[in-house]
Write a protein that holds these residues in place. Structure first.
Motif, PDB file in Angstrom:
ATOM      1  N   ALA A 167       0.807  -1.213   0.000  1.00  0.00           N
ATOM      2  CA  ALA A 167       0.000   0.000   0.000  1.00  0.00           C
ATOM      3  C   ALA A 167       0.841   1.264   0.000  1.00  0.00           C
ATOM      4  O   ALA A 167       0.407   2.300  -0.511  1.00  0.00           O
ATOM      5  CB  ALA A 167      -0.933  -0.002   1.206  1.00  0.00           C
ATOM      6  N   ASP A 168       2.049   1.199   0.558  1.00  0.00           N
ATOM      7  CA  ASP A 168       2.867   2.399   0.621  1.00  0.00           C
ATOM      8  C   ASP A 168       3.304   2.856  -0.766  1.00  0.00           C
ATOM      9  O   ASP A 168       3.637   4.017  -0.965  1.00  0.00           O
ATOM     10  CB  ASP A 168       4.081   2.224   1.543  1.00  0.00           C
ATOM     11  N   LEU A 169       3.281   1.950  -1.746  1.00  0.00           N
ATOM     12  CA  LEU A 169       3.613   2.356  -3.118  1.00  0.00           C
ATOM     13  C   LEU A 169       2.594   3.354  -3.648  1.00  0.00           C
ATOM     14  O   LEU A 169       2.946   4.361  -4.274  1.00  0.00           O
ATOM     15  CB  LEU A 169       3.663   1.142  -4.035  1.00  0.00           C
ATOM     16  N   ILE A 170       1.322   3.077  -3.394  1.00  0.00           N
ATOM     17  CA  ILE A 170       0.270   3.963  -3.885  1.00  0.00           C
ATOM     18  C   ILE A 170       0.411   5.346  -3.262  1.00  0.00           C
ATOM     19  O   ILE A 170       0.145   6.370  -3.898  1.00  0.00           O
ATOM     20  CB  ILE A 170      -1.119   3.363  -3.588  1.00  0.00           C
ATOM     21  N   GLN A 171       0.870   5.403  -2.027  1.00  0.00           N
ATOM     22  CA  GLN A 171       1.096   6.702  -1.396  1.00  0.00           C
ATOM     23  C   GLN A 171       2.185   7.489  -2.126  1.00  0.00           C
ATOM     24  O   GLN A 171       2.073   8.699  -2.303  1.00  0.00           O
ATOM     25  CB  GLN A 171       1.461   6.517   0.072  1.00  0.00           C
ATOM     26  N   THR A 172       3.245   6.815  -2.545  1.00  0.00           N
ATOM     27  CA  THR A 172       4.296   7.532  -3.288  1.00  0.00           C
ATOM     28  C   THR A 172       3.791   7.963  -4.662  1.00  0.00           C
ATOM     29  O   THR A 172       4.151   9.020  -5.159  1.00  0.00           O
ATOM     30  CB  THR A 172       5.566   6.668  -3.464  1.00  0.00           C
ATOM     31  N   MET A 173       2.936   7.135  -5.273  1.00  0.00           N
ATOM     32  CA  MET A 173       2.414   7.491  -6.589  1.00  0.00           C
ATOM     33  C   MET A 173       1.499   8.709  -6.547  1.00  0.00           C
ATOM     34  O   MET A 173       1.369   9.434  -7.531  1.00  0.00           O
ATOM     35  CB  MET A 173       1.656   6.291  -7.183  1.00  0.00           C
ATOM     36  N   SER A 174       0.875   8.922  -5.416  1.00  0.00           N
ATOM     37  CA  SER A 174      -0.038  10.058  -5.296  1.00  0.00           C
ATOM     38  C   SER A 174       0.678  11.340  -4.899  1.00  0.00           C
ATOM     39  O   SER A 174       0.091  12.418  -4.938  1.00  0.00           O
ATOM     40  CB  SER A 174      -1.134   9.744  -4.267  1.00  0.00           C
ATOM     41  N   ALA A 175       1.952  11.232  -4.509  1.00  0.00           N
ATOM     42  CA  ALA A 175       2.712  12.415  -4.096  1.00  0.00           C
ATOM     43  C   ALA A 175       3.201  13.178  -5.325  1.00  0.00           C
ATOM     44  O   ALA A 175       3.814  12.589  -6.221  1.00  0.00           O
ATOM     45  CB  ALA A 175       3.895  12.006  -3.222  1.00  0.00           C
ATOM     46  N   PRO A 176       2.963  14.473  -5.397  1.00  0.00           N
ATOM     47  CA  PRO A 176       3.354  15.261  -6.573  1.00  0.00           C
ATOM     48  C   PRO A 176       4.858  15.196  -6.829  1.00  0.00           C
ATOM     49  O   PRO A 176       5.664  15.364  -5.919  1.00  0.00           O
ATOM     50  CB  PRO A 176       2.922  16.691  -6.209  1.00  0.00           C
ATOM     51  N   GLY A 177       5.234  14.924  -8.080  1.00  0.00           N
ATOM     52  CA  GLY A 177       6.623  15.001  -8.502  1.00  0.00           C
ATOM     53  C   GLY A 177       7.475  13.774  -8.274  1.00  0.00           C
ATOM     54  O   GLY A 177       8.608  13.725  -8.761  1.00  0.00           O
TER      55      GLY A 177
END
Length: 288
Positions: A167-177
């Motif tokens: 799940a932590d991957l999706i958090q990085t994908m949603s972070a701008p830039g």
């Protein structure tokens, strides 16, 4: 670490009898089903990219959770799953040499699974490869080279490739830039992802940010909470604590035999990447 002019080469198997490089690379098909049991279903191969330094029981469990989810909640039939360890060019703190990480993932699945394999193609490159290129590689090997999956009547069906991650991957994908938009468009828009819920990680906000890809992001509930991570294993090693029963027994023995992770704090913390977007896209499982 290889020099700029040198391509990596690794043992082709655990016995070390042969060496594999990009020149003689062969896609591993020994654990891959090549035919569909149910011709009405879509053939699927799951790919997990990450450091796997070391691989944990949670990394293995992710594949099993995803296979169950596909069987009961989707119209996919899982033909195989693959670990794709990141290459040495990732230059991350705590990253054991690629040959060790390839060996450890091979050991982890050797006796415990009949359908999960390890593909060394990514770490065989001296340069860093973003996740989207790794998924493109699997798509090419499975569909262009192997020709897809066969049905009982001889028909060939294209194999769908999907990313398997925490799940932590999706958090990085949603972070701008952090990720290049064109990479996200292809990874989530074309391939899609199976995301295992993780203790202490709230992905609802991330999914709102990635709403355009929501239909291609399948969230798998983690019915038994497990927050084991490679980072914690390395910390235990550095502090001289036991790591048994968090990771496969034979991987524990391999770590002890090769004295891995005892000087984890001495490794360089810098990633050495030109772009943060490319850097983050290699680590599909943030349990690194």
């Amino acid at each position: 670490m290889t020099s700029a002019s040198q391509q990596p080469a690794f043992s082709a198997s655990l016995d070390g009898a042969h060496t594999m490089s990009l020149d003689n690379y062969i896609f591993p098909t020994d654990r891959l089903k090549t035919s569909l049991s149910d011709p009405t279903k879509t053939p699927l191969v799951l790919v997990s990219c990450g450091s796997f330094s070391p691989p944990t029981n949670l990394h293995l469990r992710m594949f099993e959770e995803a296979a169950d989810f596909c069987e009961f909640e989707t119209n996919y039939e899982v033909l195989g799953g693959f670990f794709s360890p990141v290459g040495d060019a990732y230059k991350k703190a705590g990253l054991a040499p690629a040959q060790h990480r390839i060996n450890m993932t091979r050991i982890a699945v050797q006796d415990s699974s009949k359908w999960i394999g390890v593909d060394p193609w990514e770490p065989l490159h001296k340069e860093y490869l973003p996740t989207v290129k790794v998924l493109d590689h699997f798509d090419h090997e499975l569909n262009n080279v192997l020709g897809g999956a066969q049905t009982a009547d001889g028909e060939k069906k294209r194999i769908h490739v999907a990313l398997l991650a925490g799940a932590d991957l999706i958090q990085t994908m949603s972070a701008p830039g952090l990720w290049a938009q064109e990479d996200l468009n292809r990874i989530l828009g074309h391939y899609g992802a199976f995301i295992l819920e993780r203790s202490g990680t709230d992905i609802d906000d991330a999914l709102l940010t990635l709403q355009q890809f929501r239909d291609n992001i399948r969230v798998i509930p983690q019915l038994i909470q497990n927050d084991v991570s490679s980072t914690k294993i390395r910390l235990f090693r550095k502090r001289g604590k036991s790591i048994r029963y968090y990771i496969p027994d034979k991987v524990v023995e391999y770590i002890y035999e090769h004295n891995l992770y005892v000087d984890d704090d001495k490794k360089q913390a810098g990633k050495g990447k030109e772009k943060a977007a490319s850097d983050m896209s290699s680590s599909a499982v943030a349990t690194t």
